[in-house]
Motif scaffolding. Structure first.
Motif, mmCIF file in Angstrom:
data_model
loop_
_atom_site.group_PDB
_atom_site.id
_atom_site.type_symbol
_atom_site.label_atom_id
_atom_site.label_comp_id
_atom_site.label_asym_id
_atom_site.label_seq_id
_atom_site.Cartn_x
_atom_site.Cartn_y
_atom_site.Cartn_z
ATOM 1 N N PHE A 60 0.842 -1.198 0.000
ATOM 2 C CA PHE A 60 0.000 0.000 0.000
ATOM 3 C C PHE A 60 0.878 1.249 0.000
ATOM 4 C CE2 PHE A 60 -2.598 3.353 1.801
ATOM 5 C CZ PHE A 60 -3.779 3.197 1.084
ATOM 6 N N SER A 61 0.521 2.204 -0.838
ATOM 7 C CA SER A 61 1.282 3.446 -0.961
ATOM 8 C C SER A 61 0.321 4.563 -1.340
ATOM 9 C CB SER A 61 2.373 3.311 -2.031
ATOM 10 O OG SER A 61 1.801 3.038 -3.297
ATOM 11 N N VAL A 62 0.856 5.771 -1.488
ATOM 12 C CA VAL A 62 0.025 6.903 -1.886
ATOM 13 C C VAL A 62 -0.565 6.668 -3.274
ATOM 14 C CG1 VAL A 62 0.017 9.370 -2.352
ATOM 15 C CG2 VAL A 62 1.382 8.486 -0.461
ATOM 16 N N ALA A 63 0.247 6.113 -4.183
ATOM 17 C CA ALA A 63 -0.245 5.830 -5.535
ATOM 18 C C ALA A 63 -1.394 4.830 -5.494
ATOM 19 C CB ALA A 63 0.896 5.305 -6.402
ATOM 20 N N VAL A 64 -1.284 3.807 -4.658
ATOM 21 C CA VAL A 64 -2.361 2.822 -4.527
ATOM 22 C C VAL A 64 -3.615 3.485 -3.959
ATOM 23 C CG1 VAL A 64 -3.065 0.734 -3.294
ATOM 24 C CG2 VAL A 64 -0.802 0.870 -4.327
ATOM 25 N N VAL A 71 -4.528 6.587 -4.341
ATOM 26 C CA VAL A 71 -5.133 7.361 -5.434
ATOM 27 C C VAL A 71 -5.907 6.435 -6.373
ATOM 28 C CG1 VAL A 71 -4.617 8.785 -7.450
ATOM 29 C CG2 VAL A 71 -3.403 9.181 -5.303
ATOM 30 N N GLY A 72 -5.347 5.242 -6.643
ATOM 31 C CA GLY A 72 -6.039 4.283 -7.502
ATOM 32 C C GLY A 72 -7.367 3.837 -6.910
ATOM 33 N N PHE A 73 -7.411 3.616 -5.607
ATOM 34 C CA PHE A 73 -8.662 3.199 -4.961
ATOM 35 C C PHE A 73 -9.699 4.326 -4.974
ATOM 36 C CE2 PHE A 73 -6.317 -0.367 -2.920
ATOM 37 C CZ PHE A 73 -7.209 -1.371 -3.251
ATOM 38 N N ILE A 74 -9.248 5.564 -4.811
ATOM 39 C CA ILE A 74 -10.184 6.687 -4.873
ATOM 40 C C ILE A 74 -10.806 6.784 -6.269
ATOM 41 C CG2 ILE A 74 -10.356 9.202 -4.799
ATOM 42 C CD1 ILE A 74 -8.262 9.170 -2.574
ATOM 43 N N ALA A 75 -9.973 6.629 -7.309
ATOM 44 C CA ALA A 75 -10.498 6.638 -8.678
ATOM 45 C C ALA A 75 -11.430 5.452 -8.914
ATOM 46 C CB ALA A 75 -9.339 6.608 -9.674
ATOM 47 N N LEU A 76 -11.094 4.305 -8.349
ATOM 48 C CA LEU A 76 -11.936 3.113 -8.503
ATOM 49 C C LEU A 76 -13.313 3.336 -7.892
ATOM 50 C CD1 LEU A 76 -12.399 0.090 -9.118
ATOM 51 C CD2 LEU A 76 -11.311 -0.410 -6.908
ATOM 52 N N ALA A 77 -13.374 4.017 -6.766
ATOM 53 C CA ALA A 77 -14.669 4.261 -6.115
ATOM 54 C C ALA A 77 -15.608 5.018 -7.044
ATOM 55 C CB ALA A 77 -14.450 5.043 -4.815
ATOM 56 N N GLY A 78 -15.081 6.044 -7.715
ATOM 57 C CA GLY A 78 -15.924 6.814 -8.627
ATOM 58 C C GLY A 78 -16.403 6.008 -9.815
ATOM 59 N N VAL A 79 -15.513 5.221 -10.415
ATOM 60 C CA VAL A 79 -15.876 4.443 -11.603
ATOM 61 C C VAL A 79 -16.851 3.326 -11.241
ATOM 62 C CG1 VAL A 79 -14.994 3.028 -13.489
ATOM 63 C CG2 VAL A 79 -13.675 4.991 -12.693
ATOM 64 N N ALA A 80 -16.619 2.630 -10.107
ATOM 65 C CA ALA A 80 -17.507 1.541 -9.696
ATOM 66 C C ALA A 80 -18.907 2.053 -9.407
ATOM 67 C CB ALA A 80 -16.926 0.845 -8.464
ATOM 68 N N VAL A 81 -19.015 3.192 -8.750
ATOM 69 C CA VAL A 81 -20.323 3.774 -8.473
ATOM 70 C C VAL A 81 -21.016 4.181 -9.777
ATOM 71 C CG1 VAL A 81 -21.461 5.787 -7.463
ATOM 72 C CG2 VAL A 81 -19.792 4.497 -6.135
ATOM 73 N N ARG A 122 1.008 1.171 -9.968
ATOM 74 C CA ARG A 122 0.335 1.032 -8.677
ATOM 75 C C ARG A 122 -0.944 1.856 -8.614
ATOM 76 N NH1 ARG A 122 5.196 -0.580 -8.422
ATOM 77 N NH2 ARG A 122 5.982 -1.941 -6.785
ATOM 78 N N ILE A 123 -1.082 2.838 -9.465
ATOM 79 C CA ILE A 123 -2.361 3.536 -9.590
ATOM 80 C C ILE A 123 -3.337 2.693 -10.400
ATOM 81 C CG2 ILE A 123 -3.498 5.581 -10.540
ATOM 82 C CD1 ILE A 123 -0.990 7.168 -9.977
ATOM 83 N N ALA A 124 -2.826 2.023 -11.432
ATOM 84 C CA ALA A 124 -3.693 1.249 -12.322
ATOM 85 C C ALA A 124 -4.138 -0.071 -11.708
ATOM 86 C CB ALA A 124 -2.972 0.995 -13.647
ATOM 87 N N ALA A 125 -3.306 -0.694 -10.868
ATOM 88 C CA ALA A 125 -3.621 -2.031 -10.342
ATOM 89 C C ALA A 125 -4.940 -2.084 -9.582
ATOM 90 C CB ALA A 125 -2.467 -2.519 -9.468
#
Length: 478
Positions: free
Chosen positions: A350-354, A356-366, A441-444
């Motif tokens: 887990f890192s800052v890049a990860v 950021v990836g999860f925050i972006a994932l939340a928007g797309v999944a919703v 790590r943002i994309a994963a």
């Protein structure tokens, strides 16, 4: 970045620099190697003589030996550069320079020891070296010898100097000219300018004994030796003095391997707390990239909940129904689970890049959940209108047909949306160029999350919607 002890002579430092460069150059994958020791005439480069900065340029991956990886290459280089009293730290040049300017620590993890006495700070640093070497994940550890400098002192005897008519300034000026030199002219070679400096030959000033024999000529023409009016000796002292928050500091540099920073610092803190009892007035501060991680963790602690809250607020303003908002928000755990699984398979920490990836994932999944729920509602409203027009009663069979019709209309759009997102992120996830360590790590989380969110939206969300509407039908019948 080899680091040795303070007090090393310029000649020995030059020899060590040449030896390390030659050994590194013997590795077949190395294209060029350039070592730098000492500091430039700049306040932004406070590098001591004991720190070597070696820049290594490698050949293209196609020219590497079969089976060679960056980690194996690092291990081979580290094995070749094993010198007594030298500690190696293998770091990236630009990233390390930024870390040094921001925190002063040139390794992934550092410890700043603060207290009133330099000797005690050095003693604590030596204890840290011994303890941290046994912590799993430690590649190298070096604590600064804050009291290990060596200085040549010239203690002028005022009375003896006065007997020969010499003042303190006269003796000091003679020493400065003989040892350090004085610029007497300037040579011009085309557009370049070089000062002409005159001082005594090196044989006259290469030892304490020779310095004591430096000649001094008085105003009366008497010829004396420096030892006649001063005592010349070597004294221990600090090679440099650092301070933060008005407290004297000594730093320990820790290079890690095969472990993430958070896990390593947790282990190291536990070992240090168990084995070191700090004297009153002394403190330890964990620094380096760990500082960045803690700052990012503090920001994510309120950024992530704020992001979820904004998503919930926007969904409620659109649907005006708490149940529908809850159904859509239920897609997030499934999407996060897919992202976590892909991170586990890719061996990402887990890192800052990860984050950021999860925050972006939340928007797309919703967003995908909203698309499905809108069409399920439209299909249900059409079904209600048809039943009212034909005089039919709403029952479970009609509800199932409505859910299947609404979900079936969204299979292709949802599949196309997910395929477009994953197809756009796969090159980033699998890339190996400059900056790929951060971008992958943002994309994963997004790629893994979209795969699991797809199953959730197509299978679970219609089923949950069916159960909700079925409960409403039962309530209406009663």
């Amino acid at each position: 970045m080899p680091i040795t002890y303070p007090g090393i002579s310029i000649g020995k430092a030059r020899e060590l620099l040449q030896q390390t460069d030659k050994l590194i150059r013997t590795v077949p994958e190395v294209k060029t190697v350039f070592g730098k020791m000492g500091r430039a005439e700049s306040a932004t480069d406070p590098a001591p003589l004991s720190m070597i900065e070696t820049f290594i340029q490698f050949k293209d991956r196609e020219q590497w030996r079969e089976g060679m990886t960056p980690e194996k290459l690092r291990q081979e280089l580290d094995a070749r550069l094993q010198f007594p009293g030298v500690t190696n730290a293998w770091v990236m040049p630009i990233k390390t320079r930024i870390d040094m300017l921001a925190t002063g620590i040139k390794t992934p993890v550092g410890i700043k020891i603060a207290g009133p006495k330099l000797k005690e700070i050095q003693a604590i640093g030596l204890q840290l070296e011994t303890i941290l070497k046994t912590v799993p994940g430690t590649a190298s550890v070096y604590s600064e010898r804050v009291a290990g400098g060596r200085y040549i002192k010239i203690d002028i005897d005022r009375e003896r100097a006065a007997r020969y008519g010499l003042t303190i300034a006269d003796v000091q000026q003679g020493n400065a000219t003989a040892i350090g030199g004085v610029n007497v002219n300037q040579t011009v070679e085309g557009p370049e300018r070089y000062p002409v400096n005159i001082r005594y030959p090196q044989a006259y000033r290469d030892s304490v004994e020779q310095l004591a024999l430096l000649p001094i000529v008085t105003i009366q023409g008497q010829r004396l030796a420096l030892a006649d009016v001063a005592r010349v000796y070597i004294e221990d002292g600090p090679p440099s003095i650092k301070s933060e928050n008005a407290r004297v500091n000594g730093w320990s540099f820790i290079d890690i391997n095969d472990v993430d920073i958070g896990t390593y610092v947790k282990r190291a803190q536990q070992a240090v707390n168990e084995q070191i009892d700090l004297p009153p007035g002394y403190s330890l501060t964990w620094a380096g990239q760990y500082e960045y991680m803690m700052r990012a963790k503090e920001k994510l602690a309120y950024v992530v909940p704020l992001t979820v809250l904004i998503i919930v607020l926007l969904l409620y303003l659109n649907f005006r129904n708490v149940t529908e908002v809850a159904i859509i928000m239920g897609t997030l755990p499934m999407a996060v689970a897919g992202g976590l699984w892909l991170m586990y398979l890719a061996n990402y920490n887990f890192s800052v890049a990860v984050g950021v990836g999860f925050i972006a994932l939340a928007g797309v999944a919703v967003e995908i959940g909203v698309i499905m729920l809108v069409y399920l509602n439209q299909a249900w409203q059409v079904t209600i209108a048809e039943c009212e027009r034909e005089g039919q009663t709403l029952n479970e069979a009609v509800l199932i047909q409505s859910v299947m019709r609404g979900a079936g209309q969204r299979v292709r759009p949802v599949m196309m949306t997910v395929a477009a997102i994953i197809g756009g992120l796969l090159p980033i996830l699998l890339g190996s160029g400059t900056g790929s360590e951060v971008m992958s790590r943002i994309a994963a989380p997004m790629v893994g999350g979209m795969l699991s969110a797809l199953l959730l939206v197509l299978l679970v969300l219609p089923a949950v919607y069916y159960l909700w509407r079925k409960t409403q039908l039962g309530t209406a019948d009663s």
